[in-house]
Design a protein around this motif. Structure first.
Motif, PDB file in Angstrom:
ATOM      1  N   ALA A  21      10.947  58.470 -16.875  1.00 37.17           N
ATOM      2  CA  ALA A  21      11.537  57.355 -16.005  1.00 37.17           C
ATOM      3  C   ALA A  21      13.183  57.541 -15.583  1.00 37.17           C
ATOM      4  CB  ALA A  21      11.403  56.107 -16.492  1.00 37.17           C
ATOM      5  N   ALA A  22      13.921  58.118 -16.653  1.00 35.64           N
ATOM      6  CA  ALA A  22      15.357  58.069 -16.183  1.00 35.64           C
ATOM      7  C   ALA A  22      15.748  59.167 -15.511  1.00 35.64           C
ATOM      8  CB  ALA A  22      15.886  58.011 -17.712  1.00 35.64           C
ATOM      9  N   VAL A  23      14.730  60.296 -15.356  1.00 35.39           N
ATOM     10  CA  VAL A  23      15.439  61.517 -14.705  1.00 35.39           C
ATOM     11  C   VAL A  23      14.553  61.790 -13.601  1.00 35.39           C
ATOM     12  CG1 VAL A  23      16.583  62.359 -16.791  1.00 35.39           C
ATOM     13  CG2 VAL A  23      14.099  62.760 -16.241  1.00 35.39           C
ATOM     14  N   GLY A  24      13.647  61.226 -13.191  1.00 31.65           N
ATOM     15  CA  GLY A  24      12.782  61.451 -12.216  1.00 31.65           C
ATOM     16  C   GLY A  24      13.259  60.790 -10.731  1.00 31.65           C
ATOM     17  N   ASN A  30      18.607  51.993 -17.555  1.00 34.57           N
ATOM     18  CA  ASN A  30      19.229  52.388 -18.746  1.00 34.57           C
ATOM     19  C   ASN A  30      20.547  52.188 -18.744  1.00 34.57           C
ATOM     20  OD1 ASN A  30      16.561  52.852 -19.557  1.00 34.57           O
ATOM     21  ND2 ASN A  30      16.856  54.872 -19.858  1.00 34.57           N
ATOM     22  N   LEU A  31      21.058  51.648 -19.742  1.00 36.37           N
ATOM     23  CA  LEU A  31      22.542  51.679 -19.889  1.00 36.37           C
ATOM     24  C   LEU A  31      23.182  53.099 -20.204  1.00 36.37           C
ATOM     25  CD1 LEU A  31      22.867  48.515 -22.323  1.00 36.37           C
ATOM     26  CD2 LEU A  31      23.139  48.546 -19.761  1.00 36.37           C
ATOM     27  N   GLY A  32      24.282  53.134 -19.747  1.00 34.33           N
ATOM     28  CA  GLY A  32      25.198  54.238 -19.755  1.00 34.33           C
ATOM     29  C   GLY A  32      24.539  55.561 -18.890  1.00 34.33           C
ATOM     30  N   MET A 232      14.104  52.095 -27.524  1.00 36.77           N
ATOM     31  CA  MET A 232      15.621  52.032 -27.364  1.00 36.77           C
ATOM     32  C   MET A 232      16.238  50.551 -26.527  1.00 36.77           C
ATOM     33  SD  MET A 232      16.672  54.479 -28.933  1.00 36.77           S
ATOM     34  CE  MET A 232      18.359  54.694 -28.616  1.00 36.77           C
ATOM     35  N   ALA A 233      15.262  49.907 -26.083  1.00 41.12           N
ATOM     36  CA  ALA A 233      15.673  48.595 -25.432  1.00 41.12           C
ATOM     37  C   ALA A 233      16.400  49.064 -24.012  1.00 41.12           C
ATOM     38  CB  ALA A 233      16.265  47.644 -26.140  1.00 41.12           C
ATOM     39  N   ASN A 234      16.266  50.224 -23.238  1.00 41.52           N
ATOM     40  CA  ASN A 234      16.914  50.698 -22.311  1.00 41.52           C
ATOM     41  C   ASN A 234      18.209  50.711 -22.580  1.00 41.52           C
ATOM     42  OD1 ASN A 234      14.850  48.149 -20.883  1.00 41.52           O
ATOM     43  ND2 ASN A 234      14.782  50.205 -19.841  1.00 41.52           N
ATOM     44  N   TRP A 322      20.476  48.669 -11.465  1.00 37.45           N
ATOM     45  CA  TRP A 322      19.965  49.816 -11.333  1.00 37.45           C
ATOM     46  C   TRP A 322      21.412  50.989 -10.975  1.00 37.45           C
ATOM     47  CZ3 TRP A 322      14.848  51.568 -10.719  1.00 37.45           C
ATOM     48  CH2 TRP A 322      13.801  50.633 -10.921  1.00 37.45           C
ATOM     49  N   HIS A 323      21.434  51.706 -11.938  1.00 36.38           N
ATOM     50  CA  HIS A 323      22.597  52.699 -12.108  1.00 36.38           C
ATOM     51  C   HIS A 323      22.216  53.901 -11.289  1.00 36.38           C
ATOM     52  CE1 HIS A 323      25.196  50.109 -14.744  1.00 36.38           C
ATOM     53  NE2 HIS A 323      23.867  50.157 -15.700  1.00 36.38           N
TER      54      HIS A 323
END
Length: 323
Positions: A21-24, A30-32, A232-234, A322-323
């Motif tokens: 989800a974080a790289v697609g 996600n924080l950070g 990791m709770a986002n 949304w980062h």
């Protein structure tokens, strides 16, 4: 079922999965994440990052990969990697339908995804998934079922899903929101021709939001494979955002807050697969230390005090940018 392959695996990391989800897509909550991804989040840059993560995960024994139609081009990135890695035939692939990605490859879109659990959406997105993953698709899940989802009562949809199951694709569902337990129990009651429809459930479960635990135990007892997302709770359970209690336990174990948070989930006897949502290889390697964390009774008791009211947890999650 495809998950029997994981049950037979001997590597400690076999029951950790990699979620994309974080790289697609360029934007996620996600924080950070601002510092985790390349400054220029082009399609090629994120494809390369995804392939780096998949190579590292596979080398470390990870054998489950989780994607979705709404995770930007995650299915495409995974399909490219699978074609280039014929040695990875033992990877179990799960995807999800029910959200349509609408951000147009922008991190600043007004709306990133649209939810629709109707039959027409299923048929459209199933064709899109098949075009990319073909016979590598092992599991197809309804994305983010809530107690009011029409997917729980749509008999025509159930019949189509049962047809897919008869052709060899495992059918499952994921949940979200403060009433996850109600959604899980409602889904367990769904049958087609007297047989349970769903064989897997994917739910948010972590030290801050453990409310779905009893229902997930019931699902496991009913024979479903339980997949845990957002362990990791986002990013809220990763340094530098982790609560002081988690930091203290992590210091005692000499491992990272992330590994301890995921180890806490792995301790649940019903947890079949626990997802890492890492965006960098360094994060992934740290996450994969989770099976080595040996939490004692005192540490488990202290970590249990982190639980928040589910409504407060999900309200805060809904405000993450949304980062």
């Amino acid at each position: 079922m495809p998950f029997s392959r994981l049950a037979a695996a001997t590597t400690p990391t076999a029951h950790l999965g990699l979620g994309l989800a974080a790289v697609g897509r360029p934007g996620y909550i996600n924080l950070g994440r601002d510092g985790d991804l390349p400054a220029e989040r082009t399609v090629d840059a994120l494809r390369e990052r995804t392939h780096e993560l998949l190579d590292a995960a596979y080398a470390q024994g990870v054998r489950y990969v989780d994607v979705a139609r709404s995770y930007g081009r995650s299915e495409e990135f995974l399909a490219d990697w699978l074609k280039a890695r014929p040695d990875a035939a033992d990877v179990v692939v799960g995807s999800k339908w029910g959200y349509t990605y609408t951000a147009g490859w922008s991190a600043d879109a007004e709306q990133h995804e649209v939810k629709d659990h109707g039959l027409a959406t299923y048929e459209r997105q199933r064709a899109e998934t098949d075009a990319l993953l073909g016979d590598r698709l092992d599991l197809y899940q309804i994305h983010s079922v809530t107690p009011d989802s029409p997917a729980l009562t749509d008999k025509e949809l159930h019949a189509k899903l049962a047809e897919a199951a008869a052709r060899g694709v495992t059918v499952g569902f994921s949940t979200s929101g403060p009433a996850q337990a109600d959604a899980i129990r409602a889904a367990l009651a769904v049958t087609v021709d007297g047989e349970p429809l769903f064989r897997t459930v994917q739910s948010t479960y972590n030290a801050l939001e453990p409310s779905a635990g009893p229902a997930l135990a019931e699902a496991h007892d009913a024979g479903l494979t339980v997949i845990v997302k957002e362990g990791m709770a986002n990013g809220r359970l990763a340094a530098p955002h982790a609560p002081d209690m988690l930091r203290a336990v992590a210091e005692e174990t000499s491992l990272g807050c992330d590994a301890v948070a995921l180890a806490w989930v792995l301790r649940q006897p019903w947890a079949g697969v626990v997802l890492s949502g890492a965006a960098t290889v360094a994060q992934l390697c740290s996450n994969l230390h989770a099976p080595a964390v040996d939490l004692d009774v005192d540490q488990l008791t202290r970590l249990a005090t982190l639980a928040e009211d589910p409504h407060a947890y999900w309200e805060r999650r809904g405000r993450l940018p949304w980062h």
